[in-house]
Design a protein around this motif. Sequence first.
Motif, PDB file in Angstrom:
ATOM      1  N   VAL A 236      -3.109   4.696  -5.396  1.00 37.88           N
ATOM      2  CA  VAL A 236      -4.024   5.077  -4.214  1.00 37.88           C
ATOM      3  C   VAL A 236      -4.667   3.591  -3.626  1.00 37.88           C
ATOM      4  O   VAL A 236      -5.255   2.986  -4.430  1.00 37.88           O
ATOM      5  CB  VAL A 236      -4.959   6.095  -4.465  1.00 37.88           C
ATOM      6  CG1 VAL A 236      -5.994   6.257  -3.452  1.00 37.88           C
ATOM      7  CG2 VAL A 236      -4.377   7.517  -5.113  1.00 37.88           C
ATOM      8  N   GLU A 237      -4.012   3.340  -2.452  1.00 34.60           N
ATOM      9  CA  GLU A 237      -4.635   2.233  -1.969  1.00 34.60           C
ATOM     10  C   GLU A 237      -5.730   2.496  -1.181  1.00 34.60           C
ATOM     11  O   GLU A 237      -6.031   3.562  -0.602  1.00 34.60           O
ATOM     12  CB  GLU A 237      -3.490   1.552  -0.884  1.00 34.60           C
ATOM     13  CG  GLU A 237      -2.216   1.266  -1.687  1.00 34.60           C
ATOM     14  CD  GLU A 237      -1.231   2.276  -1.337  1.00 34.60           C
ATOM     15  OE1 GLU A 237       0.022   1.775  -1.130  1.00 34.60           O
ATOM     16  OE2 GLU A 237      -1.661   3.433  -0.973  1.00 34.60           O
ATOM     17  N   SER A 238      -6.797   1.584  -1.003  1.00 29.59           N
ATOM     18  CA  SER A 238      -8.006   1.673  -0.133  1.00 29.59           C
ATOM     19  C   SER A 238      -8.219   0.202   0.352  1.00 29.59           C
ATOM     20  O   SER A 238      -7.794  -0.728   0.014  1.00 29.59           O
ATOM     21  CB  SER A 238      -9.050   2.012  -0.833  1.00 29.59           C
ATOM     22  OG  SER A 238      -9.339   1.302  -2.000  1.00 29.59           O
ATOM     23  N   GLY A 239      -9.357  -0.079   1.080  1.00 29.77           N
ATOM     24  CA  GLY A 239      -9.765  -1.350   1.778  1.00 29.77           C
ATOM     25  C   GLY A 239      -9.254  -1.838   3.252  1.00 29.77           C
ATOM     26  O   GLY A 239      -9.824  -2.667   3.564  1.00 29.77           O
TER      27      GLY A 239
ATOM     28  N   LEU B 266      -7.797  -5.417  -0.371  1.00 35.51           N
ATOM     29  CA  LEU B 266      -7.083  -4.337  -0.612  1.00 35.51           C
ATOM     30  C   LEU B 266      -7.154  -3.804  -2.146  1.00 35.51           C
ATOM     31  O   LEU B 266      -7.261  -4.810  -2.801  1.00 35.51           O
ATOM     32  CB  LEU B 266      -5.790  -4.135  -0.143  1.00 35.51           C
ATOM     33  CG  LEU B 266      -5.626  -4.608   1.448  1.00 35.51           C
ATOM     34  CD1 LEU B 266      -3.996  -4.350   1.591  1.00 35.51           C
ATOM     35  CD2 LEU B 266      -6.304  -3.667   2.264  1.00 35.51           C
ATOM     36  N   SER B 267      -7.675  -2.598  -2.440  1.00 38.32           N
ATOM     37  CA  SER B 267      -7.505  -2.210  -3.957  1.00 38.32           C
ATOM     38  C   SER B 267      -6.093  -1.069  -4.129  1.00 38.32           C
ATOM     39  O   SER B 267      -6.011  -0.536  -3.006  1.00 38.32           O
ATOM     40  CB  SER B 267      -8.648  -1.598  -4.325  1.00 38.32           C
ATOM     41  OG  SER B 267      -9.882  -2.577  -4.167  1.00 38.32           O
ATOM     42  N   CYS B 268      -5.739  -0.854  -5.011  1.00 38.18           N
ATOM     43  CA  CYS B 268      -4.699   0.098  -5.360  1.00 38.18           C
ATOM     44  C   CYS B 268      -5.154   0.468  -6.869  1.00 38.18           C
ATOM     45  O   CYS B 268      -5.019  -0.364  -8.038  1.00 38.18           O
ATOM     46  CB  CYS B 268      -3.445  -0.510  -5.472  1.00 38.18           C
ATOM     47  SG  CYS B 268      -1.936   0.548  -5.968  1.00 38.18           S
TER      48      CYS B 268
ATOM     49  N   THR C 176      -2.145   1.815   3.186  1.00 38.96           N
ATOM     50  CA  THR C 176      -3.452   1.631   3.981  1.00 38.96           C
ATOM     51  C   THR C 176      -3.272   0.553   5.212  1.00 38.96           C
ATOM     52  O   THR C 176      -2.552  -0.300   5.136  1.00 38.96           O
ATOM     53  CB  THR C 176      -4.362   1.266   3.131  1.00 38.96           C
ATOM     54  OG1 THR C 176      -5.846   1.153   3.631  1.00 38.96           O
ATOM     55  CG2 THR C 176      -4.170  -0.359   2.602  1.00 38.96           C
TER      56      THR C 176
END
Length: 120
Positions: A5-8, A20-22, A114
């Motif tokens: 799950v990616e975010s950022g 970005l974070s995963c 993302t």
Amino acid sequence: QVQLVESGGGLVQAGGSLRLSCAASGRTFSSYAMGWFRQAPGKEREFVAIINRSGGDTYYADSVKGRFTISRDNAKNTVYLQMNSLKPEDTAVYYCNAKKVVTTIQLDYWGQGTQVTVSS
């Protein structure tokens, strides 16, 4: 099975930064090499960066070398992509990838992506 799950992602002006974070599920995160790829509208998905299982070795696409940094925290099951000096041409959907080879079988997992948009 690994779920990513990616975010950022977001909108940033040229010259700005994003991280970005995963986040990965499961107990075997440290057994996977982790990478980031990106896909701009109308273009094929392209490689951005990769980090080995321990985090001691990294490799970058020429287009991001010196601006992006990939890192991982195996205790948190998370891989990061620090993006500095962003350019409009960095605009794309960024995907996290987990990869490992078991005997002759390559296991390959992808996140949902993302969006990163860099305005000029």
